[in-house]
Write a protein that holds these residues in place. Structure first.
Motif, PDB file in Angstrom:
ATOM      1  N   TRP A 287       0.763  -0.934  -0.016  1.00 18.86           N
ATOM      2  CA  TRP A 287      -0.048  -0.094  -0.064  1.00 18.86           C
ATOM      3  C   TRP A 287       0.993   1.270  -0.078  1.00 18.86           C
ATOM      4  N   SER A 288       1.803   1.186   0.819  1.00 21.28           N
ATOM      5  CA  SER A 288       2.851   2.504   0.988  1.00 21.28           C
ATOM      6  C   SER A 288       3.680   2.576  -0.419  1.00 21.28           C
ATOM      7  N   LEU A 289       4.075   1.365  -0.748  1.00 18.13           N
ATOM      8  CA  LEU A 289       4.902   1.306  -1.913  1.00 18.13           C
ATOM      9  C   LEU A 289       4.138   1.910  -3.212  1.00 18.13           C
ATOM     10  N   THR A 290       2.823   1.669  -3.389  1.00 19.85           N
ATOM     11  CA  THR A 290       1.738   1.839  -4.499  1.00 19.85           C
ATOM     12  C   THR A 290       1.915   3.737  -4.425  1.00 19.85           C
ATOM     13  N   GLU A 291       1.461   4.148  -3.130  1.00 18.55           N
ATOM     14  CA  GLU A 291       1.502   5.650  -3.108  1.00 18.55           C
ATOM     15  C   GLU A 291       2.760   6.216  -3.360  1.00 18.55           C
ATOM     16  N   GLN A 292       3.845   5.745  -3.314  1.00 17.14           N
ATOM     17  CA  GLN A 292       5.190   6.103  -3.551  1.00 17.14           C
ATOM     18  C   GLN A 292       5.802   5.774  -4.861  1.00 17.14           C
ATOM     19  N   SER A 293       4.997   5.176  -5.739  1.00 17.92           N
ATOM     20  CA  SER A 293       5.319   4.684  -6.859  1.00 17.92           C
ATOM     21  C   SER A 293       5.911   5.605  -7.962  1.00 17.92           C
ATOM     22  N   SER A 294       5.936   6.697  -7.573  1.00 13.70           N
ATOM     23  CA  SER A 294       6.591   7.887  -8.668  1.00 13.70           C
ATOM     24  C   SER A 294       8.170   7.388  -8.538  1.00 13.70           C
ATOM     25  N   ALA A 295       8.527   7.087  -7.237  1.00 14.16           N
ATOM     26  CA  ALA A 295       9.923   6.596  -7.293  1.00 14.16           C
ATOM     27  C   ALA A 295      10.119   5.092  -8.033  1.00 14.16           C
ATOM     28  N   PRO A 296      11.098   4.876  -9.056  1.00 11.88           N
ATOM     29  CA  PRO A 296      11.354   3.542  -9.479  1.00 11.88           C
ATOM     30  C   PRO A 296      11.462   2.386  -8.727  1.00 11.88           C
ATOM     31  N   GLU A 297      12.098   2.419  -7.761  1.00 16.08           N
ATOM     32  CA  GLU A 297      12.326   1.227  -7.048  1.00 16.08           C
ATOM     33  C   GLU A 297      11.093   0.840  -6.056  1.00 16.08           C
ATOM     34  N   ALA A 298      10.369   1.890  -5.571  1.00 12.61           N
ATOM     35  CA  ALA A 298       9.050   1.575  -5.012  1.00 12.61           C
ATOM     36  C   ALA A 298       8.287   1.109  -5.873  1.00 12.61           C
ATOM     37  N   ARG A 299       8.101   1.701  -7.232  1.00 10.35           N
ATOM     38  CA  ARG A 299       6.941   1.085  -7.929  1.00 10.35           C
ATOM     39  C   ARG A 299       7.402  -0.613  -8.375  1.00 10.35           C
ATOM     40  N   ARG A 300       8.629  -0.733  -8.708  1.00 14.78           N
ATOM     41  CA  ARG A 300       9.199  -2.007  -9.007  1.00 14.78           C
ATOM     42  C   ARG A 300       8.637  -3.010  -7.775  1.00 14.78           C
TER      43      ARG A 300
END
Length: 255
Positions: free
Chosen positions: A132-145
């Motif tokens: 959930w947090s990673l999706t919200e931060q998905s503008s960052a490539p590693e968080a998106r991956r």
């Protein structure tokens, strides 16, 4: 006959593949899909990280009857124990598409759909920061991956990651196959993992929504039958199949 419901991002398996959920007994498997243990393997932090294949079982009998009451002495096969076992075989799951009741988590370059009713307690959604947090931060490539990986590893399909620009979901491409989930970390056996769009239907002929990944109950105690709801983890249900994680692993990437 009513039109088949197919979840977005899923494709139906060939017509020879299907599973019938009998009203008071086993799953009847048609088409001879491969069947093997699938172990949830942890990373160095003891978090669910990948699946590794274990012992294989035959599906050459047509149909192959697989236990869904949890009491068979011939697991994963049915031995008639459902007739005397203390369990409620009632199929209680609603027929609406999974995405109809899903919450949408919005992020920078991704969205994620979440329908908690289909949580099987596999816990792939927590390593490296939760999905959930990673999706919200998905503008960052590693968080998106990592958000894509964590959502796509969810065997029951509770979570799905969607590309914000194209509107398309991320899915592993599974061949029609079945997995007997084993959870090493918590010492429990899990549900029957149905992959690759195999049709799941009732004896009446009514077909459940066709999905690329879905898990159905094997312990006999789910409150959302035929689907798994994670109860096996709470009761520490074991199938005692005695296999080991020595085979292939689930691919690390979705695309």
């Amino acid at each position: 006959m009513s039109k088949l419901k197919i979840e977005t991002g899923s494709s139906p398996a060939g017509e020879r593949f299907s599973i019938t959920v009998t009203e008071k007994g086993p799953y009847l498997v048609y088409g001879r899909p491969p069947l093997a243990e699938q172990f949830i393997m942890p990373n160095e932090n003891n978090e669910s990280w990948y699946f590794q294949e274990g012992r294989h079982f035959s599906t050459e009998a047509e149909p192959t009857a697989l236990c869904r009451c949890g009491a068979s002495q011939r697991k994963p096969y049915c031995d008639g124990s459902h007739e005397k076992a203390m369990w409620d075989p009632t199929l209680t799951a609603h027929s609406e598409p999974l995405l109809d009741k899903a919450e949408v988590i919005e992020g920078g370059t991704l969205d994620m759909t979440d329908n908690p009713k289909y949580c099987v307690f596999a816990r792939f959604c927590h390593p490296e920061g939760d999905a959930w947090s990673l999706t919200e931060q998905s503008s960052a490539p590693e968080a998106r991956r990592m958000a894509i990986r964590e959502a796509s590893m969810c065997p029951g399909g509770r979570l799905t990651a969607w590309d914000k620009s194209s509107g398309k979901p991320f899915e592993f491409r599974f061949e029609p196959s079945l997995g007997l989930i084993e959870d090493v970390t918590i010492g429990s056996s899990g549900g029957l993992w149905i992959r690759g769009g195999i049709a799941l239907r009732r004896e009446t002929g009514k077909t459940y929504e066709i999905r690329n990944r879905v898990v159905v109950c094997r312990c006999g105690q789910s409150a959302n039958k035929p689907y798994c709801d994670g109860t096996h983890a709470a009761i520490k249900w074991r199938d005692n199949l005695e296999g080991e994680p020595v085979g292939e692993t689930l691919p690390e990437e979705v695309y």
